[in-house]
Design a protein around this motif. Structure first.
Motif, PDB file in Angstrom:
ATOM      1  N   SER A  24       1.007   0.981  -0.291  1.00 36.45           N
ATOM      2  CA  SER A  24       2.306   0.670   0.002  1.00 36.45           C
ATOM      3  C   SER A  24       2.222   1.202   1.555  1.00 36.45           C
ATOM      4  CB  SER A  24       3.159   1.342  -0.892  1.00 36.45           C
ATOM      5  OG  SER A  24       3.403   0.666  -1.913  1.00 36.45           O
ATOM      6  N   VAL A  25       2.723   0.435   2.367  1.00 36.55           N
ATOM      7  CA  VAL A  25       2.947   0.868   4.069  1.00 36.55           C
ATOM      8  C   VAL A  25       4.354   0.988   4.151  1.00 36.55           C
ATOM      9  CG1 VAL A  25       2.062   0.704   6.328  1.00 36.55           C
ATOM     10  CG2 VAL A  25       0.740   0.033   4.346  1.00 36.55           C
ATOM     11  N   GLY A  26       5.070   2.038   4.538  1.00 36.00           N
ATOM     12  CA  GLY A  26       6.318   1.878   5.137  1.00 36.00           C
ATOM     13  C   GLY A  26       6.662   1.321   6.576  1.00 36.00           C
ATOM     14  N   GLN A  27       7.884   1.068   6.735  1.00 37.82           N
ATOM     15  CA  GLN A  27       8.255   0.233   7.932  1.00 37.82           C
ATOM     16  C   GLN A  27       7.844   1.304   9.131  1.00 37.82           C
ATOM     17  OE1 GLN A  27       9.331  -2.789   8.795  1.00 37.82           O
ATOM     18  NE2 GLN A  27       9.296  -1.949  10.981  1.00 37.82           N
ATOM     19  N   GLY A  28       7.049   1.082  10.013  1.00 35.60           N
ATOM     20  CA  GLY A  28       6.855   1.967  11.119  1.00 35.60           C
ATOM     21  C   GLY A  28       5.651   2.717  10.866  1.00 35.60           C
ATOM     22  N   GLU A  29       5.181   2.699   9.721  1.00 32.52           N
ATOM     23  CA  GLU A  29       4.034   3.493   9.571  1.00 32.52           C
ATOM     24  C   GLU A  29       2.696   3.137  10.134  1.00 32.52           C
ATOM     25  OE1 GLU A  29       2.413   6.124   5.934  1.00 32.52           O
ATOM     26  OE2 GLU A  29       3.332   4.141   5.261  1.00 32.52           O
ATOM     27  N   VAL A  30       1.882   3.977  10.668  1.00 37.21           N
ATOM     28  CA  VAL A  30       0.468   3.659  11.109  1.00 37.21           C
ATOM     29  C   VAL A  30      -0.347   4.152  10.051  1.00 37.21           C
ATOM     30  CG1 VAL A  30      -0.863   3.586  13.238  1.00 37.21           C
ATOM     31  CG2 VAL A  30       1.308   3.587  13.521  1.00 37.21           C
ATOM     32  N   VAL A  31      -1.236   3.054   9.631  1.00 33.22           N
ATOM     33  CA  VAL A  31      -2.297   3.484   8.554  1.00 33.22           C
ATOM     34  C   VAL A  31      -3.729   3.055   9.256  1.00 33.22           C
ATOM     35  CG1 VAL A  31      -3.208   3.122   6.326  1.00 33.22           C
ATOM     36  CG2 VAL A  31      -0.721   3.336   6.600  1.00 33.22           C
ATOM     37  N   ALA A  32      -4.424   4.063   9.313  1.00 33.85           N
ATOM     38  CA  ALA A  32      -5.978   3.771   9.708  1.00 33.85           C
ATOM     39  C   ALA A  32      -6.961   3.423   8.161  1.00 33.85           C
ATOM     40  CB  ALA A  32      -6.456   4.964  10.361  1.00 33.85           C
ATOM     41  N   ILE A  33      -7.691   2.599   8.537  1.00 30.36           N
ATOM     42  CA  ILE A  33      -8.671   2.218   7.396  1.00 30.36           C
ATOM     43  C   ILE A  33     -10.102   2.511   7.756  1.00 30.36           C
ATOM     44  CG2 ILE A  33      -9.271   0.349   5.800  1.00 30.36           C
ATOM     45  CD1 ILE A  33      -6.350  -0.817   6.050  1.00 30.36           C
ATOM     46  N   LEU A  61       6.116  -8.486   1.828  1.00 29.41           N
ATOM     47  CA  LEU A  61       6.665  -8.020   3.162  1.00 29.41           C
ATOM     48  C   LEU A  61       8.378  -8.058   2.859  1.00 29.41           C
ATOM     49  CD1 LEU A  61       6.306  -6.785   5.919  1.00 29.41           C
ATOM     50  CD2 LEU A  61       6.098  -9.031   6.925  1.00 29.41           C
ATOM     51  N   GLY A  62       8.787  -6.827   2.854  1.00 27.08           N
ATOM     52  CA  GLY A  62      10.129  -6.768   2.525  1.00 27.08           C
ATOM     53  C   GLY A  62      10.393  -7.403   1.164  1.00 27.08           C
ATOM     54  N   ASP A  70       2.339 -15.718   8.429  1.00 30.34           N
ATOM     55  CA  ASP A  70       3.710 -15.402   8.729  1.00 30.34           C
ATOM     56  C   ASP A  70       3.777 -14.814  10.087  1.00 30.34           C
ATOM     57  OD1 ASP A  70       6.125 -14.393   6.449  1.00 30.34           O
ATOM     58  OD2 ASP A  70       6.368 -13.895   8.570  1.00 30.34           O
ATOM     59  N   ALA A  71       4.917 -15.374  10.735  1.00 29.56           N
ATOM     60  CA  ALA A  71       5.093 -15.009  12.030  1.00 29.56           C
ATOM     61  C   ALA A  71       5.292 -13.401  12.232  1.00 29.56           C
ATOM     62  CB  ALA A  71       6.407 -16.007  12.646  1.00 29.56           C
ATOM     63  N   ARG A  72       5.765 -12.879  11.151  1.00 27.50           N
ATOM     64  CA  ARG A  72       6.060 -11.502  11.313  1.00 27.50           C
ATOM     65  C   ARG A  72       4.659 -10.750  11.336  1.00 27.50           C
ATOM     66  NH1 ARG A  72       9.467 -10.613   6.186  1.00 27.50           N
ATOM     67  NH2 ARG A  72       8.240 -12.395   5.390  1.00 27.50           N
ATOM     68  N   VAL A  73       3.677 -11.263  11.108  1.00 28.64           N
ATOM     69  CA  VAL A  73       2.224 -10.471  10.933  1.00 28.64           C
ATOM     70  C   VAL A  73       1.571 -10.842  11.909  1.00 28.64           C
ATOM     71  CG1 VAL A  73       0.461 -10.036   9.642  1.00 28.64           C
ATOM     72  CG2 VAL A  73       2.698 -10.332   8.458  1.00 28.64           C
ATOM     73  N   ASN A  74       0.857  -9.985  12.814  1.00 35.78           N
ATOM     74  CA  ASN A  74      -0.012 -10.479  13.714  1.00 35.78           C
ATOM     75  C   ASN A  74      -1.384  -9.656  13.856  1.00 35.78           C
ATOM     76  OD1 ASN A  74      -0.485 -12.124  16.144  1.00 35.78           O
ATOM     77  ND2 ASN A  74       1.270 -11.673  16.871  1.00 35.78           N
ATOM     78  N   ILE A  75      -2.444 -10.318  14.220  1.00 39.55           N
ATOM     79  CA  ILE A  75      -3.798  -9.742  14.270  1.00 39.55           C
ATOM     80  C   ILE A  75      -4.497  -9.498  15.498  1.00 39.55           C
ATOM     81  CG2 ILE A  75      -4.835 -11.816  13.219  1.00 39.55           C
ATOM     82  CD1 ILE A  75      -6.451  -9.955  11.426  1.00 39.55           C
ATOM     83  N   VAL A  76      -5.168  -8.631  15.776  1.00 36.41           N
ATOM     84  CA  VAL A  76      -5.885  -8.502  16.898  1.00 36.41           C
ATOM     85  C   VAL A  76      -7.366  -8.145  16.578  1.00 36.41           C
ATOM     86  CG1 VAL A  76      -6.438  -7.136  19.045  1.00 36.41           C
ATOM     87  CG2 VAL A  76      -3.849  -7.818  18.562  1.00 36.41           C
ATOM     88  N   PHE A  77      -8.337  -8.817  16.957  1.00 40.05           N
ATOM     89  CA  PHE A  77      -9.919  -8.642  16.389  1.00 40.05           C
ATOM     90  C   PHE A  77     -10.435  -7.797  17.527  1.00 40.05           C
ATOM     91  CE2 PHE A  77      -8.416 -12.921  15.187  1.00 40.05           C
ATOM     92  CZ  PHE A  77      -8.422 -12.716  13.829  1.00 40.05           C
TER      93      PHE A  77
END
Ligand code: ADP
Ligand code: ADP
Length: 231
Positions: A24-33, A61-62, A70-77
């Motif tokens: 679970s990742v909270g709103q505004g949280e930054v998680v490193a993997i 999500l929500g 989903d437009a609310r999710v974006n990815i950078v490679f």
């Protein structure tokens, strides 16, 4: 809130890239993997981005289950994937095509200024350096104000100076937008500096080995002098 529930990914060749991965990742949280090569980190991000269909499990999500990109999710490679046939401005503005030209242009210009490339809008992607290209990729992902930004080793192909600059940019952008971020990285210091929590993945198949709360407040909350011990 981003909820990953019992995600599994078995590729057609039989490789179990993810097995029962829940987080679970909270709103505004930054998680490193973090985790060794081949443990499923990229697969995890691609599944969340809707680029791969999970074999089992659910992403929420929500209040909604995510079942497609989903437009609310974006990815950078790691390797910035920009459209070579578009200018820098049109690359950044790609997700804003629905807006009036003048509104879009203003947002693109503001984004260019924020990434330190004011006036670069008319250039072609091939005219940019590696660091500049990655900054444009970040800007393109951020102008749409995604709720969730997935970053797959976004800085690892860059030299140390450029990387430090981009990490600062990312920190600033996080402060402006409060975006939830999942950051795959090989760089433990980057994880400590940017993240609230570090998720360590098992070598194979991808399950969680450990979740570590970063003991220090994030960089944005402290003076650089507090940082002396780490550097
Ligand atoms: P990481 O990002 O941690 O290096 P990946 O998610 O890229 O790990 O890969 C996890 C496992 O899945 C590896 O064994 C890899 O070879 C395999 N894999 C990744 N992508 C594919 C694919 N498209 N088809 C088949 N196997 C894949
Ligand atoms: P590289 O990827 O080759 O290390 P950088 O992305 O770090 O390149 O920057 C390359 C060039 O971009 C610099 O030489 C400079 O001209 C320009 N540049 C870098 N930072 C800024 C900035 N904050 N504002 C304007 N231009 C910049």
């Amino acid at each position: 809130m981003l909820e990953l529930r019992h995600l599994a990914k078995i590729y057609p060749n039989g490789v179990h890239a993810l097995e029962d991965f829940s987080l679970s990742v909270g709103q505004g949280e930054v998680v490193a993997i973090i985790g060794g090569s081949g443990c499923g980190k990229s697969t995890l991000l691609r599944v969340i981005a809707g680029l791969e269909v999970p074999s089992r499990g659910e992403i929420r999500l929500g209040e909604q289950a995510l079942v497609e990109p989903d437009a609310r999710v974006n990815i950078v490679f790691q390797e910035p994937r920009l459209f070579p046939w578009l200018t820098v401005a049109d690359n950044i503005g790609f997700g804003l095509r629905h807006l009036d030209r003048s509104v879009r242009d203003a947002q693109v210009e503001a984004a260019l200024a924020r990434i330190g490339l004011p006036g670069y809008g008319g250039r072609w992607v091939r005219e940019l350096s590696g660091g500049q290209t990655q900054r444009v990729a970040l800007a393109r992902a951020l102008v749409t104000h995604p709720s969730v930004l997935l970053l797959d080793e976004p800085f690892s192909a860059l030299d140390a100076m450029t990387r430090a600059g981009l990490q600062d940019h990312l920190s600033d952008l996080w402060q402006e937008n409060g975006t939830t971020m999942l950051l795959v990285t090989h760089d433990i210091e980057e994880a400590v500096v940017l993240a609230d929590r570090i998720v360590v993945m098992r070598p194979w198949p991808g399950r969680i080995l450990d979740v570590v709360d970063v003991p220090l407040p994030r960089r944005r909350d402290r003076n650089s002098s507090d940082f002396g011990e780490l550097k």
